[in-house]
Design an enzyme around this catalytic site. Structure first.
Site, PDB file in Angstrom:
ATOM      1  N   ARG A 151       0.838  -1.204   0.000  1.00 21.95           N
ATOM      2  CA  ARG A 151       0.000   0.000   0.000  1.00 21.95           C
ATOM      3  C   ARG A 151       0.868   1.248   0.000  1.00 21.95           C
ATOM      4  O   ARG A 151       1.863   1.324   0.700  1.00 21.95           O
ATOM      5  CB  ARG A 151      -0.915   0.003   1.225  1.00 21.95           C
ATOM      6  CG  ARG A 151      -2.082  -0.933   1.128  1.00 21.95           C
ATOM      7  CD  ARG A 151      -2.791  -1.052   2.459  1.00 21.95           C
ATOM      8  NE  ARG A 151      -2.012  -1.838   3.414  1.00 21.95           N
ATOM      9  CZ  ARG A 151      -2.341  -2.019   4.694  1.00 21.95           C
ATOM     10  NH1 ARG A 151      -3.426  -1.452   5.171  1.00 21.95           N
ATOM     11  NH2 ARG A 151      -1.602  -2.766   5.474  1.00 21.95           N
ATOM     12  N   SER A 184      -9.420  -8.346  -1.364  1.00 20.24           N
ATOM     13  CA  SER A 184      -9.773  -7.465  -0.248  1.00 20.24           C
ATOM     14  C   SER A 184     -11.244  -7.631   0.106  1.00 20.24           C
ATOM     15  O   SER A 184     -12.085  -7.847  -0.769  1.00 20.24           O
ATOM     16  CB  SER A 184      -9.506  -6.002  -0.619  1.00 20.24           C
ATOM     17  OG  SER A 184      -8.151  -5.812  -0.973  1.00 20.24           O
ATOM     18  N   HIS A 191     -11.920 -15.605  12.953  1.00 18.59           N
ATOM     19  CA  HIS A 191     -10.663 -15.189  12.337  1.00 18.59           C
ATOM     20  C   HIS A 191      -9.710 -14.651  13.405  1.00 18.59           C
ATOM     21  O   HIS A 191     -10.090 -14.458  14.553  1.00 18.59           O
ATOM     22  CB  HIS A 191     -10.911 -14.111  11.273  1.00 18.59           C
ATOM     23  CG  HIS A 191     -11.463 -14.650   9.993  1.00 18.59           C
ATOM     24  ND1 HIS A 191     -12.805 -14.868   9.807  1.00 18.59           N
ATOM     25  CD2 HIS A 191     -10.860 -15.024   8.833  1.00 18.59           C
ATOM     26  CE1 HIS A 191     -13.016 -15.348   8.584  1.00 18.59           C
ATOM     27  NE2 HIS A 191     -11.843 -15.458   7.981  1.00 18.59           N
ATOM     28  N   HIS A 192      -8.504 -14.373  12.952  1.00 19.49           N
ATOM     29  CA  HIS A 192      -7.458 -13.851  13.837  1.00 19.49           C
ATOM     30  C   HIS A 192      -7.808 -12.462  14.364  1.00 19.49           C
ATOM     31  O   HIS A 192      -8.675 -11.769  13.818  1.00 19.49           O
ATOM     32  CB  HIS A 192      -6.123 -13.804  13.084  1.00 19.49           C
ATOM     33  CG  HIS A 192      -6.204 -13.055  11.779  1.00 19.49           C
ATOM     34  ND1 HIS A 192      -6.110 -11.695  11.688  1.00 19.49           N
ATOM     35  CD2 HIS A 192      -6.419 -13.510  10.509  1.00 19.49           C
ATOM     36  CE1 HIS A 192      -6.224 -11.313  10.436  1.00 19.49           C
ATOM     37  NE2 HIS A 192      -6.427 -12.397   9.689  1.00 19.49           N
ATOM     38  N   LYS A 242      -7.962  -9.116  12.036  1.00 16.25           N
ATOM     39  CA  LYS A 242      -8.945  -8.850  10.972  1.00 16.25           C
ATOM     40  C   LYS A 242      -9.833  -7.689  11.388  1.00 16.25           C
ATOM     41  O   LYS A 242     -10.333  -7.644  12.511  1.00 16.25           O
ATOM     42  CB  LYS A 242      -9.780 -10.105  10.699  1.00 16.25           C
ATOM     43  CG  LYS A 242     -10.695  -9.967   9.489  1.00 16.25           C
ATOM     44  CD  LYS A 242     -11.287 -11.306   9.107  1.00 16.25           C
ATOM     45  CE  LYS A 242     -12.220 -11.205   7.907  1.00 16.25           C
ATOM     46  NZ  LYS A 242     -11.540 -10.679   6.705  1.00 16.25           N
ATOM     47  N   THR A 262     -16.233 -13.962   3.410  1.00 17.51           N
ATOM     48  CA  THR A 262     -16.698 -15.326   3.151  1.00 17.51           C
ATOM     49  C   THR A 262     -18.054 -15.585   3.794  1.00 17.51           C
ATOM     50  O   THR A 262     -18.936 -16.206   3.194  1.00 17.51           O
ATOM     51  CB  THR A 262     -15.674 -16.343   3.657  1.00 17.51           C
ATOM     52  OG1 THR A 262     -14.416 -16.094   3.019  1.00 17.51           O
ATOM     53  CG2 THR A 262     -16.121 -17.769   3.378  1.00 17.51           C
TER      54      THR A 262
END
Length: 234
Positions: A23, A63, A120-121, A124, A131
């Protein structure tokens, strides 16, 4: 994900990695046939606009958490360049999406509630995951509904009885969980659970690389992994 994609590409002798960038960095777009992008919504939109302005290269975008306005910008860019965009590049997850749609089609919404749970971790930043939303859209599609119309508000406090036909979501953020997704269909008499667990992040990278190979020579348009895997006529 950038490191995982790089590792998959470096292990192949049929591709050349032309550039790696993060980025805020500006790549030389002329070097590439396809760019694989797992960054942020803002960065993905900026990249898509830059590719569209010069008529290429093609894009694979992983993304998640894009706003409706950002979705519209990606769709606009796809008028000029070929883009594969997915909230999940796993083969298993995309099979799960098909199973969820078929289950929702066959299980009456008056009798069967749907709840989607994802984990999730801790790093996030968006929830529910891309998903999970894809799974929700598949369930809603199976019932011939729009997800926005049947998505339940988070269960918190005195909510009252569950409204028939709604699709609920819940999220877990903890530790280093790569990605777990469960779709629960529950009636008064039985419970059906469909789930997928990611064991290694490289599975997403392999899917993204497969998508890049597929999209390289495609005509402009917005595609997803259902197209890449041949579940839909591209």
């Amino acid at each position: 994900m950038g490191r995982a994609v790089s590792a998959v590409l470096d292990a192949r002798d049929d591709v050349v990695v032309a550039a790696r960038f993060d980025r805020g960095e500006t790549p030389d777009l002329s070097l590439c046939d396809v760019i694989i992008d797992f960054s942020t919504p803002d960065a993905s939109v900026e990249l898509a606009q830059a590719c569209a302005a010069r008529g290429g290269p093609a894009l694979v975008i992983g993304s998640t958490g894009l706003s409706p306005e950002q979705d519209a910008e990606i769709l606009k860019a796809a008028e000029t360049v070929a883009i594969v965009r997915s909230g999940n590049f796993s083969l298993g997850v995309n099979i799960l999406i098909g199973l969820v749609e078929h289950a929702a089609l066959r299980l009456d919404a008056r009798d069967w509630d749907i709840e989607i749970t994802e984990a999730h971790h801790r790093r996030k930043v968006d929830a529910p995951s891309g998903t999970a939303l894809m799974l929700g859209e598949a369930a809603a599609s199976g019932r011939n509904e729009d997800l926005d119309a049947v998505r339940a508000a988070p269960w918190d406090g005195i909510t009252g009885p569950r409204e028939s036909g709604k699709i609920g979501f819940s999220s877990i953020r903890a530790g280093g969980i790569i990605g777990d997704h469960t779709v629960l269909f529950a009636s008064d008499d039985e419970v059906l659970t469909l789930s997928h667990s990611a064991v290694d992040r490289s599975l997403f990278a392999r899917g993204a690389v497969a998508a890049a190979a597929w999209v390289r020579n495609r005509k402009p348009g917005l595609y997803d992994m259902q197209d890449v895997l041949g579940f839909r006529q591209a």
